[in-house]
Design a protein around this motif. Structure first.
Motif, PDB file in Angstrom:
ATOM      1  N   ARG A 296       0.839  -1.207   0.000  1.00  0.00           N
ATOM      2  CA  ARG A 296       0.000   0.000   0.000  1.00  0.00           C
ATOM      3  C   ARG A 296       0.862   1.240   0.000  1.00  0.00           C
ATOM      4  O   ARG A 296       0.562   2.221  -0.676  1.00  0.00           O
TER       5      ARG A 296
ATOM      6  N   GLU B  96      -0.938  -1.537  -4.173  1.00  0.00           N
ATOM      7  CA  GLU B  96      -2.287  -1.944  -3.783  1.00  0.00           C
ATOM      8  C   GLU B  96      -3.091  -0.714  -3.412  1.00  0.00           C
ATOM      9  O   GLU B  96      -2.580   0.213  -2.801  1.00  0.00           O
ATOM     10  N   LYS B  97      -4.350  -0.753  -3.789  1.00  0.00           N
ATOM     11  CA  LYS B  97      -5.179   0.424  -3.527  1.00  0.00           C
ATOM     12  C   LYS B  97      -5.476   0.499  -2.031  1.00  0.00           C
ATOM     13  O   LYS B  97      -5.771  -0.511  -1.404  1.00  0.00           O
TER      14      LYS B  97
ATOM     15  N   HIS C 254      -7.939   1.265   0.740  1.00  0.00           N
ATOM     16  CA  HIS C 254      -9.374   1.444   0.859  1.00  0.00           C
ATOM     17  C   HIS C 254      -9.779   2.277   2.051  1.00  0.00           C
ATOM     18  O   HIS C 254     -10.930   2.622   2.205  1.00  0.00           O
TER      19      HIS C 254
END
Lengths: 494, 523
Positions: free
Chosen positions: B56, B61-62, B64
């Motif tokens: 992240r 990676e997104k 959230h």
């Protein structure tokens, strides 16, 4: 000792290796050692002798531990346990303690209230919008009762989340135009659980002196540094913030992890005046402090649509980090909620103690709250009407002999304090109590003294009578109440 | 009539003596490999957590998570990264097992709302579908008062029509309604004490009244596994808190002796008061408090006892009066009896009962009486009706529901032990924790049971020690034998499928545990 020993040793060695011919490395010859002894200077030998004797003494002396002299023997312990007498669990309360006798209300505490058997007009319950005995609200509560029963039998995490709760949360978020809302099952627990969820040991909170008791309990549970500023005094707050800024400059590493909060109320319950929100926002961005706003008295009262003090001042609601309110005043249900951005509110779902470890709000009370919100949304004129009535009461109560009115003119819950205090709180309370008893129940106007825990409040407000304005009071009611109060005041306080 | 009265007494005596003689509490240890696998499981998940955080941070990676506003990006961060590690990386992956919304009454069967996640539990979406008639093994509905039968709820509906739902004021100002006083009288009668006071929230009853009773210069001896509300109340009071080992009387006595003989720390002044805080039933362990021994200790050392009967009031004892009745202890020996109405009475709120002086003091000095809104009228009426039903005052047999609950408890526990699960707690406690230990199994168990339309509650770290994650079943008097059999059948299957039967003890259920039936003369 050891230093001397080690220092003497090399002298010894060097002294004698110089004198003795060392053949093949460092091999000691016993005879030569003995010879060395005889040739050593006297002071050396004496010093060495003293050292050796000292070591022997230390090795063989008895060790003692310091605390052994303080350890109690079993007999002493038994005696102390025998002798110890605790205080009684609770101190005795005299039979005529004023807080002991409650006024008994038979029937609903709505506009016409029956106190101690006498019917009166209600000027004491926080029923601002008159929704306490609204038929629609009751019908919705009954429908919910038929479907869900009464209790939820569990906390939110363990099958205590009902669709009614989710609906109420989304309705509140929509109403207040924020991203998310979270509901609690008890009004007092709302802000008292919200503050410790964000502010921990080491953080700093700046609070107004007139903050209500639930805020004080939240502050106490958070274990942070609390700094009080004078009520509504922005200069005092700025002074404290400046001091903190200087501290931060001295220790930037610590400052980078110390969170700072300002906790204020929209309409203060203790002083019935409003907080200067635009100035607070300026301070927020200047000194990088977050704002928590407690809106129990202003939700459903101020603002064009009843959204509270942010709408009243026209402030962007996203600028306030957390708004907390209870649903027990204007909304006439039970419980409380917090609303704000998801970034802030979502954290309470795992860290708010009153949320995670307590059973959720009974569904019929949530359904009643939803219906109250419906009514508030359908008819925004009620807020204007309420404010008009507040203004009416405010102007009418000006000039009461011996009493001064405390609060702003659009506040629905005002305080009547003695103009001149008699010097002791007890006698002030007695005078005010006499006025209240004069007015209600004999004259048919229900009033109440504002109650505080005298020993627990940090800044104890002066004794006062609470005067609450609700939308159901007609002009005649207000006229009657005002004249009763003025009559009582002149009779009692001559 | 006289015969039935004597039978009741005999039944009570039998019950009490059984409980004291056969103190059946077990906390079996799991085999060593289980602990190893649990730690290994947590280790692997933590490593993956670090990997995810790295991804992240790098941007692969997104993220959230909700982010702070642009305007406030230069403020001190509201949350420290490491504080949220557990939430972000462990809890998020499995959080579909908690906060499950329901859309019916929380009775023995309920309807769950179908909830799916499109992004691995970061957000949920309600599909609109419902899982009908799932068996409810998670709600605190011990006596089955979570019901919506119109006849039973008639008085509650009447009160709603008459009073509305809110009160709008505190007890000391103008919120003291006639029905509150009626309820307090009834509670005092029920508990066989002099007087009682009720409050609107069970959690708040502890956190607002303990500070009124003890303060600086007092000592609180609190059990290791006490509930958060007790701990919060103790902290807010300002007294010194010392924790003794769970249900361990030696530890408690040692602490009492030590405390009284050495006095307050550093100044050695004598303590003003010593308060022992225990619970009736500990909800995570299912264990019962050793009440007779604690009462003996408290009398010997002149301490005060605060008993929190949140789970045990209404659920234990021959007529549901709680642990005092179960152990045949005089209620006046317990200085402060506290309890909640959420669990056995299907309502909300709490009470404190005891001597008249205590309750009078609380009426004038409790935080709740002065600052918090009074209890809602329909909720009050529900408690009154439930209590009258338990006491047999409204025509139903006294002790009927509690008898059914005890039957269910014994049957369920015996069958589970037979199957080979490790169960904690006392044989008479309606709270049944089944140890699952490994984080993966805990989640798999919950999901598997949901597929089979059984709603269970699983708890892990931090509510329990890290190696002792468990599933907790709450039995109800409203559960029928058929429901329990269905649950047991599914438990058997899932237990075999997921290898959850860790017990190494051989257990065979006793042929007939129901001695009382022999005494039931008459219909």
């Amino acid at each position: 000792m050891f230093m001397l020993l080690t220092h003497s040793q090399p002298c010894f060695f060097s002294f004698y290796t110089n004198n003795i011919n060392m053949a093949s490395g460092q091999q000691w010859v016993l005879v030569e050692m003995v010879q060395a002894f005889y040739e050593a200077p006297a002071y050396h030998l004496i010093l060495e002798g003293i050292l050796i004797l000292w070591i022997i003494r230390l090795l063989f002396s008895k060790t003692y531990k310091l605390h052994e002299t303080y350890r109690l023997t079993e007999k002493e312990k038994e005696d102390l346990i025998e002798e110890w007498q605790p205080e009684p669990l609770v101190p005795p309360v005299s039979k005529d303690h004023p807080s002991l006798s409650y006024d008994v209300v038979t029937g609903p505490p709505s506009h016409n209230i029956i106190i101690n058997g006498k019917e009166c007009i209600n000027f004491a319950s926080f029923n601002f919008l008159g929704l306490l005995d609204n038929e629609r609200v009751k019908q919705k509560a009954l429908a919910s009762l038929k479907k869900y029963g009464v209790g939820t039998c569990g906390p939110r995490g363990f099958y205590g989340t009902f669709d009614v709760h989710l609906e109420l949360e989304s309705r509140l978020a929509n109403f207040m135009k924020t991203e998310e809302a979270i509901i609690y099952s008890y009004g007092f627990a709302t802000i008292a659980s919200a503050i410790p969820a964000y502010s921990k040991r080491g953080d700093i909170i700046f609070v107004d002196e007139a903050a209500c008791f639930s805020i004080q309990k939240g502050l106490q549970a958070s274990r942070s540094f609390i700094k009080y500023f004078k009520h509504n005094d922005m200069e005092d707050l700025e002074r404290l913030l400046k001091e903190q800024e200087l501290e931060d400059h001295k220790n930037p590493r610590k400052a980078r992890v110390t969170r700072k909060f300002i906790v204020v109320e929209g309409l203060y319950i203790n002083t019935a005046d409003i907080c200067p929100l635009p100035e607070l926002l300026k301070l927020k961005y200047k000194y990088k402090v977050r704002i928590f706003l407690e809106e129990s008295m202003s939700f459903g009262v101020l603002g064009e649509h009843g959204r509270g003090v942010t709408e009243h001042f026209g402030v962007n609601i996203d600028d306030i980090d957390l708004i907390s309110a209870n649903m027990e005043n204007a909304v006439a249900s039970i419980g409380g909620f917090c609303c704000g951005r998801s970034f802030v509110i979502d954290h309470q779902r795992l860290s708010g103690q009153g949320y995670c470890f307590s059973a959720s709000l009974p569904p019929m009370l949530a359904a009643a709250a939803i219906e109250a919100l419906n009514i508030m949304e359908e008819d925004p004129d009620i807020f204007t009407v309420l404010r008009e009535k507040c203004k009416h009461v405010y102007t009418a109560l000006q000039g009461t002999p011996g009493l001064k009115l405390v609060g702003v003119q659009f506040a629905p819950a005002l305080h009547l304090q003695l103009e001149r205090s008699s010097g002791s709180r007890d006698s002030d309370m007695q005078l005010l109590r006499t006025i209240v008893e004069y007015v209600s129940p004999t004259r048919g106007v229900a009033l109440t003294l504002a109650r505080y825990l005298e020993k627990e409040e940090r800044f104890l407000p002066s004794p006062s009578i609470r005067v609450v304005v609700t939308i159901e009071q007609t002009d005649q009611d207000i006229q009657k109440a005002v004249s009763c109060i003025q009559e009582a005041a002149s009779a009692v306080l001559k | 009539c006289v015969l039935s009265f004597r039978i009741c007494n005999v039944r009570q005596l039998m019950w009490a003596s059984r409980c004291i003689e056969k103190w059946q509490e077990s906390f079996e240890q799991a085999p060593m490999y289980v602990a190893v696998m649990t730690y290994l499981g947590f280790g692997i998940v933590t490593l993956f957590g670090y990997l995810r955080d790295f991804l992240r941070a790098v941007g692969l990676e997104k993220c959230h998570l909700a982010q702070e506003r642009e305007e406030q990006k230069d403020f001190v961060p509201l949350y420290q990264d490491f504080e949220n590690f557990y939430t972000r990386n462990l809890y998020m992956r499995v959080r579909d097992n908690w906060n499950r919304p329901i859309c019916s009454l929380p009775g023995p069967v309920f309807d769950l709302m179908e909830r799916v996640s499109d992004d691995y539990n970061w957000t949920f979406r309600l599909t609109g579908g419902t899982i009908h008639n799932a068996i409810n093994m998670g709600s605190y509905n011990y006596l089955g008062f979570a019901e919506n039968n119109a006849d039973f709820l008639k008085t509650v509906a009447d009160k709603t029509r008459q009073y509305g739902v809110g009160v709008g004021s505190t007890r000391q100002e103008i919120g003291n309604l006639g029905i509150h006083e009626e309820l307090e009288q009834l509670v005092a009668n029920f508990l066989r004490v002099e007087s009682s006071m009720t409050f609107g929230m069970g959690f708040a009853t502890n956190s607002m009244n303990i500070p009124a009773l003890v303060g600086k210069g007092c000592l609180i001896l609190s059990d290791e596994l006490n509930h958060t509300s007790l701990i919060l109340g103790a902290r807010l009071s300002g007294a010194l808190i010392r924790v003794f080992k769970h249900n361990n009387m030696h530890s408690l006595e040692k602490m009492l002796r030590e405390a009284i003989s050495s006095g307050q720390p550093r100044t050695h002044r004598p303590w003003k008061k010593i308060l022992i805080m225990v619970e009736g039933i500990y909800s995570m362990e299912g264990s019962l408090v050793r009440l007779p021994e604690i009462v003996a200790l408290k009398k010997k050392y002149k301490a005060y006892l605060y008993l929190d009967e949140a789970h045990s009031i209404g659920a234990v004892g021959p007529t549901g009066r709680g642990v005092t009745e179960l152990f045949n202890v005089n209620p006046s020996d317990v200085d402060v009896m506290m309890g909640t109405f959420t669990k056995s009475f299907g309502a909300a709120g709490g009470y404190i009962a005891g001597k008249k002086e205590l309750v009078d003091y609380l009426r004038s000095h409790s935080h709740s009486a002065v600052y918090a809104t009074a209890m809602s009228p329909p909720v009050t009426e529900q408690i009154i009706r439930a209590m009258k039903c338990i006491m047999g005052k409204d025509g139903s047999t006294e002790g009927e529901r509690i008898h059914k609950l005890a039957e269910n408890t014994r049957y369920f526990r015996a069958r589970l032990k037979e199957m080979g699960f490790i169960i904690y707690g006392n044989d008479d406690s309606p709270v049944v924790p089944i140890l699952l230990y490994m984080p993966g199994k805990v989640v798999a168990f919950a999901r598997e049971m949901l597929e089979r339309k059984i709603g269970v509650v699983v708890v892990g770290f931090p509510a329990t020690p890290i190696t002792e994650a468990r599933a907790r079943f709450c039995l109800s008097a409203a559960h029928t034998k058929a429901m329990l059999n269905q649950v047991l059948h599914h438990m058997n299957e899932v237990g075999d499928h997921l290898c959850l039967k860790f017990s190494r003890l051989k257990y065979s259920s006793c042929p007939n545990l129901h001695d009382e039936k022999d005494f039931e003369l008459g219909s």
